[in-house]
Design an enzyme around this catalytic site. Structure first.
Site, PDB file in Angstrom:
ATOM      1  N   ASN A  46      23.819  -6.025  49.995  1.00  0.00           N
ATOM      2  CA  ASN A  46      25.279  -6.427  49.930  1.00  0.00           C
ATOM      3  C   ASN A  46      25.826  -5.448  51.112  1.00  0.00           C
ATOM      4  O   ASN A  46      25.477  -4.565  51.915  1.00  0.00           O
ATOM      5  CB  ASN A  46      26.092  -5.546  48.788  1.00  0.00           C
ATOM      6  N   ILE A  47      26.937  -5.804  51.685  1.00  0.00           N
ATOM      7  CA  ILE A  47      27.795  -5.492  52.900  1.00  0.00           C
ATOM      8  C   ILE A  47      29.059  -5.398  52.685  1.00  0.00           C
ATOM      9  O   ILE A  47      29.950  -6.243  52.524  1.00  0.00           O
ATOM     10  CB  ILE A  47      27.538  -6.520  54.042  1.00  0.00           C
ATOM     11  N   GLU A  48      29.645  -4.053  52.315  1.00  0.00           N
ATOM     12  CA  GLU A  48      30.976  -3.659  52.037  1.00  0.00           C
ATOM     13  C   GLU A  48      31.870  -3.432  53.309  1.00  0.00           C
ATOM     14  O   GLU A  48      31.288  -3.554  54.272  1.00  0.00           O
ATOM     15  CB  GLU A  48      30.893  -2.459  51.382  1.00  0.00           C
ATOM     16  N   CYS A  57      28.070  -9.967  48.434  1.00  0.00           N
ATOM     17  CA  CYS A  57      27.064  -9.602  47.608  1.00  0.00           C
ATOM     18  C   CYS A  57      25.747  -9.782  48.379  1.00  0.00           C
ATOM     19  O   CYS A  57      25.845 -10.949  49.150  1.00  0.00           O
ATOM     20  CB  CYS A  57      27.269 -10.444  46.537  1.00  0.00           C
ATOM     21  N   GLU A  59      23.123 -11.523  47.043  1.00  0.00           N
ATOM     22  CA  GLU A  59      22.428 -12.768  46.861  1.00  0.00           C
ATOM     23  C   GLU A  59      23.229 -13.640  47.612  1.00  0.00           C
ATOM     24  O   GLU A  59      22.399 -14.670  48.442  1.00  0.00           O
ATOM     25  CB  GLU A  59      22.978 -13.237  45.424  1.00  0.00           C
ATOM     26  N   CYS A  92      26.754 -11.447  39.976  1.00  0.00           N
ATOM     27  CA  CYS A  92      28.218 -11.637  39.307  1.00  0.00           C
ATOM     28  C   CYS A  92      28.553 -13.119  39.399  1.00  0.00           C
ATOM     29  O   CYS A  92      27.959 -14.259  39.742  1.00  0.00           O
ATOM     30  CB  CYS A  92      29.314 -10.996  40.627  1.00  0.00           C
ATOM     31  N   CYS A  95      28.799 -15.259  42.652  1.00  0.00           N
ATOM     32  CA  CYS A  95      27.244 -15.689  43.115  1.00  0.00           C
ATOM     33  C   CYS A  95      26.728 -16.821  42.354  1.00  0.00           C
ATOM     34  O   CYS A  95      25.949 -17.625  42.903  1.00  0.00           O
ATOM     35  CB  CYS A  95      26.361 -14.207  43.057  1.00  0.00           C
TER      36      CYS A  95
HETATM   37  N1  THU Z   1      27.029  -6.664  44.172  1.00  0.00           N
HETATM   38  C1  THU Z   1      26.131  -7.498  44.808  1.00  0.00           C
HETATM   39  O1  THU Z   1      25.519  -7.340  45.886  1.00  0.00           O
HETATM   40  N2  THU Z   1      25.718  -8.360  43.868  1.00  0.00           N
HETATM   41  C2  THU Z   1      26.240  -8.741  42.515  1.00  0.00           C
HETATM   42  O2  THU Z   1      25.684  -9.981  41.920  1.00  0.00           O
HETATM   43  C3  THU Z   1      27.153  -7.954  42.088  1.00  0.00           C
HETATM   44  C4  THU Z   1      27.710  -6.768  42.939  1.00  0.00           C
HETATM   45  C5  THU Z   1      27.555  -5.577  44.945  1.00  0.00           C
HETATM   46  C6  THU Z   1      29.056  -5.776  45.509  1.00  0.00           C
HETATM   47  C7  THU Z   1      29.380  -4.594  45.900  1.00  0.00           C
HETATM   48  O3  THU Z   1      29.066  -4.119  47.254  1.00  0.00           O
HETATM   49  C8  THU Z   1      28.687  -3.645  44.967  1.00  0.00           C
HETATM   50  O4  THU Z   1      27.468  -4.386  44.310  1.00  0.00           O
HETATM   51  C9  THU Z   1      29.542  -3.039  43.735  1.00  0.00           C
HETATM   52  O5  THU Z   1      30.246  -3.977  43.256  1.00  0.00           O
END
Ligand code: THU
Length: 128
Positions: A46-48, A57, A59, A92, A95
């Site tokens: 994940n890259i915020e 996300c 995935e 999520c 995804c």
């Molecule tokens: N996140 C994912 O990378 N994949 C998911 O299917 C659910 C959530 C990440 C998004 C965010 O960076 C962190 O988890 C918290 O929500």
């Protein structure tokens, strides 16, 4: 490759990718490892972003890497999320829809404690 071996290999790669998560806002690192039909493995984390909604996300990062290399068919994905624990981290909703564009109902989703098929997580896909 046996399903047990496939799962352990993909979970290992997902754990490695999780180390690269950029998640300073949620502090929830996620790693994913995606197996193409032709046997390649693409990883993602994940890259915020400070502008929260721009975060992506793990995935979808893995899928974007594979698709941009020309892959459109996939067998399985492993997902690892969270720290100090290996609980299931199911994908999520966004995804799930993203996966459904490229994956059939039998696509395998390897979580820490169980394996599910896309049809179980996303039984009614939106198609045009
Ligand atoms: N996140 C994912 O990378 N994949 C998911 O299917 C659910 C959530 C990440 C998004 C965010 O960076 C962190 O988890 C918290 O929500």
């Amino acid at each position: 490759m046996s399903e047990k071996f496939e799962k352990s290999e993909l979970l290992k790669k997902a754990r490695e990718a999780q180390q690269y998560a950029y998640c300073k806002y949620s502090e929830f690192p996620v790693g994913a490892a995606l197996l193409t039909e032709s046997g390649e493995i693409y990883t993602g984390c994940n890259i915020e972003n400070a502008s929260y909604s721009l975060g992506i996300c793990a995935e979808r990062v893995a899928f974007a890497k594979a698709i941009s290399d020309g892959h459109h068919k996939f067998k399985a994905i492993a997902i690892i999320g969270g720290i100090h624990t290996e609980k299931n981290c199911p994908p999520c909703g966004a995804c799930r829809q993203f996966m459904a564009e490229f994956c059939d109902d039998e696509f395998k989703i390897y979580l820490a404690e169980k394996t599910v098929r896309l049809k179980q997580l996303f039984p009614e896909r939106f198609v045009l």
